[in-house]
Design an enzyme around this catalytic site. Structure first.
Site, short mmCIF file in Angstrom:
data_model
loop_
_atom_site.label_atom_id
_atom_site.label_comp_id
_atom_site.label_asym_id
_atom_site.label_seq_id
_atom_site.Cartn_x
_atom_site.Cartn_y
_atom_site.Cartn_z
N SER A 132 0.84 -1.19 0.00
CA SER A 132 0.00 0.00 0.00
C SER A 132 0.88 1.25 0.00
O SER A 132 1.74 1.39 -0.89
CB SER A 132 -0.96 -0.05 1.18
N ARG A 188 -11.98 5.75 9.57
CA ARG A 188 -11.53 4.37 9.71
C ARG A 188 -12.58 3.40 9.18
O ARG A 188 -12.24 2.40 8.53
CB ARG A 188 -11.22 4.06 11.18
N ASP A 271 -8.61 -7.15 -4.53
CA ASP A 271 -8.33 -5.78 -4.11
C ASP A 271 -9.04 -4.81 -5.06
O ASP A 271 -8.74 -4.75 -6.24
CB ASP A 271 -6.82 -5.55 -4.15
N HIS A 304 -7.74 -5.76 -0.18
CA HIS A 304 -6.45 -5.06 -0.04
C HIS A 304 -5.69 -5.54 1.20
O HIS A 304 -4.47 -5.60 1.20
CB HIS A 304 -6.72 -3.56 0.04
N ASP A 305 -6.41 -5.88 2.25
CA ASP A 305 -5.79 -6.29 3.51
C ASP A 305 -5.14 -7.67 3.47
O ASP A 305 -4.63 -8.13 4.49
CB ASP A 305 -6.83 -6.27 4.64
#
Length: 325
Positions: A132, A188, A271, A304-305
């Site tokens: 990232s 968040r 992602d 993405h994580d």
């Protein structure tokens, strides 16, 4: 000098004063400090691990599955280095310390890191690896300091911040501008949606009731829990500064004078923040410029994580490559 193979026992930390730093726009930022963490023997080849948006210099606390004895980044083979990014709130100079903190770019983050490594006597990096925002920094290192970088690995990251990424970050910053504390919580929650995938949310939450009985649905409880954790550890203005740095990133028009660093771009199948197609195209663009630039892809429904949730997939892709060094 004898250093334990246990990365935590061998951990050393310094706050490195790099003096004033001239930023991309000519602004002079005075008395800049960089928080640097080391694992392993300083005589070994150095690996720099820039962190993602909300990380810090202690690499084992967020990528512990990859750092340690017999792991991908083994302190018996490498000195592993983490540096808290300029603008962050974990020991480096940022808006939690400096009032009216200026706008900084990924190039500024890397320039500060380069100065810090000079101060501690590291002039060559066998590897720079990040995901990232960390991947943006890794690529910027290869472009700005190619003589110092043997290889750069970019995970879930490509050569520019997309319009979608900028839009999502803009909304998050707007929320913080309205109310720093509550806005950070909302930011968040938005970010967590962009880090995951619809299949993962269906598998984990679907329409089930909240597991702790606090909210109507489990996914709502999940987002509230993530906001609780984040509010306790992140400074709102650091989040603003680092998302702005991410949005600054676009090296598609780069004209490198040295194409010696090897580049590996790793996409993540699910992602939607950094689309695997865009990661693949970045690898092709740098190959066309003359770099040894390749692409690999992780199959995961974690979105993405995945670089945090399933680090063993990175290990499978990278172990043979790194072991050959």
């Amino acid at each position: 000098m004898s250093v334990s193979n246990d990365p935590e026992r061998s951990r050393r930390e310094l706050t490195v004063d790099i003096g004033p730093l001239i930023l991309h726009d000519g602004t002079r930022l005075e008395a800049v400090e960089q928080r640097v963490t080391f694992y392993g023997d300083p005589r070994l080849p150095a690996v720099l691990v820039p962190h993602a948006l909300t990380g810090h210099s202690r690499v084992t606390e967020w990528w512990g599955a990859l750092v340690g004895e017999d792991k991908l980044l083994d302190p018996r083979r490498f000195q592993i280095v983490g540096i808290n990014a300029l603008g962050s709130c974990y020991g480096s100079t940022g808006p939690s310390i400096v009032a009216n903190f200026p706008y900084v770019t990924v190039r500024d983050l890397v320039a500060a890191q380069e100065r810090a490594l000079d101060q501690v006597g590291i002039d060559r990096l066998a590897l720079v690896i990040g995901a990232s925002l960390g991947g943006m920094q890794a690529l910027q290192w290869a472009l700005d300091f190619p003589a110092r970088v043997q290889r750069a690995v970019m995970v879930g990251s490509h050569d520019h911040q997309s319009a979608m990424g900028i839009a999502l970050n803009n909304i998050q910053r707007d929320a913080i501008a309205i109310d720093p504390a509550q806005g950070l919580r909302i930011a968040r929650k938005i970010a967590m949606l962009s880090y995951k995938s619809d299949p993962l949310f269906k598998q984990r939450h679907d329409r089930r009731a909240d597991r702790k009985g606090r909210f109507r649905l489990d996914v709502e409880g999940y987002l509230e829990h993530q906001a609780d954790l984040f509010e306790a550890r992140m400074h709102p203005l650091s989040y603003v500064a680092l998302t702005e740095a991410m949005d600054s990133f676009d090296v598609r028009g780069a004209e490198p004078v040295n194409t010696s660093p090897e580049l590996l771009f790793i996409g993540i199948s699910s992602d939607w923040l950094f689309l695997p197609h865009d990661v693949r195209m970045a690898a092709k663009r740098f190959a066309a410029l003359g770099f040894h630039s390749t692409y690999r892809e992780i199959e995961s429904n974690h979105g993405h994580d995945a670089f945090l949730a399933e680090p063993h997939l990175l290990d499978e892709i990278l172990r043979d490559t790194i072991a050959a060094r």
